[in-house]
Enzyme design. Sequence first.
Site, PDB file in Angstrom:
ATOM      1  N   ASN A   9       1.948   8.211  -3.834  1.00  0.00           N
ATOM      2  CA  ASN A   9       3.091   8.474  -2.958  1.00  0.00           C
ATOM      3  C   ASN A   9       4.339   8.044  -3.711  1.00  0.00           C
ATOM      4  O   ASN A   9       4.641   6.858  -3.771  1.00  0.00           O
ATOM      5  CB  ASN A   9       2.925   7.676  -1.659  1.00  0.00           C
ATOM      6  N   LYS A  11       7.414   8.615  -2.985  1.00  0.00           N
ATOM      7  CA  LYS A  11       8.591   8.356  -2.152  1.00  0.00           C
ATOM      8  C   LYS A  11       9.801   9.055  -2.770  1.00  0.00           C
ATOM      9  O   LYS A  11       9.657  10.148  -3.314  1.00  0.00           O
ATOM     10  CB  LYS A  11       8.779   6.844  -1.976  1.00  0.00           C
ATOM     11  N   HIS A  96       3.519   8.293   7.559  1.00  0.00           N
ATOM     12  CA  HIS A  96       3.791   7.105   6.736  1.00  0.00           C
ATOM     13  C   HIS A  96       4.737   6.177   7.495  1.00  0.00           C
ATOM     14  O   HIS A  96       5.643   6.639   8.188  1.00  0.00           O
ATOM     15  CB  HIS A  96       4.407   7.524   5.392  1.00  0.00           C
ATOM     16  N   GLU A  98       7.219   4.499   6.637  1.00  0.00           N
ATOM     17  CA  GLU A  98       8.651   4.696   6.355  1.00  0.00           C
ATOM     18  C   GLU A  98       9.183   5.901   7.130  1.00  0.00           C
ATOM     19  O   GLU A  98      10.331   5.901   7.577  1.00  0.00           O
ATOM     20  CB  GLU A  98       8.867   4.846   4.839  1.00  0.00           C
ATOM     21  N   GLU A 168      -2.474   1.390   5.930  1.00  0.00           N
ATOM     22  CA  GLU A 168      -1.412   0.754   5.156  1.00  0.00           C
ATOM     23  C   GLU A 168      -0.718  -0.310   6.007  1.00  0.00           C
ATOM     24  O   GLU A 168       0.199   0.013   6.789  1.00  0.00           O
ATOM     25  CB  GLU A 168      -0.377   1.793   4.727  1.00  0.00           C
ATOM     26  N   GLY A 174       4.964  -2.336  -0.721  1.00  0.00           N
ATOM     27  CA  GLY A 174       6.099  -2.605  -1.606  1.00  0.00           C
ATOM     28  C   GLY A 174       6.487  -4.064  -1.701  1.00  0.00           C
ATOM     29  O   GLY A 174       7.562  -4.391  -2.213  1.00  0.00           O
ATOM     30  N   SER A 208       0.732  -2.342  -1.919  1.00  0.00           N
ATOM     31  CA  SER A 208       0.724  -3.189  -3.127  1.00  0.00           C
ATOM     32  C   SER A 208      -0.611  -3.136  -3.870  1.00  0.00           C
ATOM     33  O   SER A 208      -1.031  -4.130  -4.472  1.00  0.00           O
ATOM     34  CB  SER A 208       1.120  -4.631  -2.792  1.00  0.00           C
TER      35      SER A 208
HETATM   36  P1  PGA Z   1       3.132   0.437  -2.433  1.00  0.00           P
HETATM   37  O1  PGA Z   1       3.354   1.643  -1.378  1.00  0.00           O
HETATM   38  O2  PGA Z   1       1.910   0.774  -3.237  1.00  0.00           O
HETATM   39  O3  PGA Z   1       4.405   0.469  -3.277  1.00  0.00           O
HETATM   40  O4  PGA Z   1       2.991  -0.807  -1.656  1.00  0.00           O
HETATM   41  C1  PGA Z   1       2.265   2.251  -0.747  1.00  0.00           C
HETATM   42  C2  PGA Z   1       2.750   3.282   0.238  1.00  0.00           C
HETATM   43  O5  PGA Z   1       3.789   3.087   0.869  1.00  0.00           O
HETATM   44  O6  PGA Z   1       2.108   4.338   0.408  1.00  0.00           O
END
Ligand code: PGA
Length: 247
Positions: A9, A11, A96, A98, A168, A174, A208
């Site tokens: 992903n 983003k 997601h 976000e 998630e 993140g 992460s």
């Molecule tokens: P991350 O993001 O691996 O940077 O924690 C995962 C995601 O949001 O799909």
Amino acid sequence: MSRTIFAANWKMHKTAADTAAFLDAFLPKVAALPQHVEIIIAPPFLSVPSAWPALRNTRVRLGAQTMHWELEGAFTGEISAPMLREFGVSHVILGHSERRAHANETDETVRLKVRTALEQGITPIVAVGETQDQRKAGITQEHVVGQTRAALHQLSTGDLGRVILAYEPIWAIGTGQNCAPEEAQRVMAAIRGCLEGLNETPILYGGSMNAQNVAGYVAQPDINGGLVGGASLDPEGFANLIASATT
Ligand code: PGA
């Protein structure tokens, strides 16, 4: 052998030129991985057309990060499933955290999008997860099971087998604070058990994940791979992450 899936992903990272450069470096590194390993790259919309020719005839599939549930109409700024399919998109991330937080994606719109994706032959990757406050309140399982049931409401058993789920935890995304694999496994077992027909549905962990911690996840019985943000942006790093989990 059960499926192992890693989805990147990206983003809001990587221009079309950055995407082409990434794939030049990345594709040779994953060409020889075992065949049961599935790899999906979900770049921003405008980088999809540059990824598509590079991915043709490779093992890597192309994903999008969201889409609208209608096929066309007066929805300024939105992108539809037929538009994605025209550029070779086979997977779409839906729900997601976000998008739920910043783009008004709700359980109801996720449900509509899942249906449209399946009808249009695009595999939905449905993300669910709890906040740190929900975790502290002890309602993680109740919350993610609710999100899962809402997204998959009234799907046939056949369709449930065509979905990919992603757990998630929002507090792990993140932050560098990944969820312990045993804790993720407990939640993911609850997700798998919340509806009949999810036995064969892949469930990915996201939050992460990196090359150092990935092996701990894929060793768990209900974790079938990862949805990877930050650690998917570097071609060598992402290839190493996948190799650490699968070889
Ligand atoms: P991350 O993001 O691996 O940077 O924690 C995962 C995601 O949001 O799909």
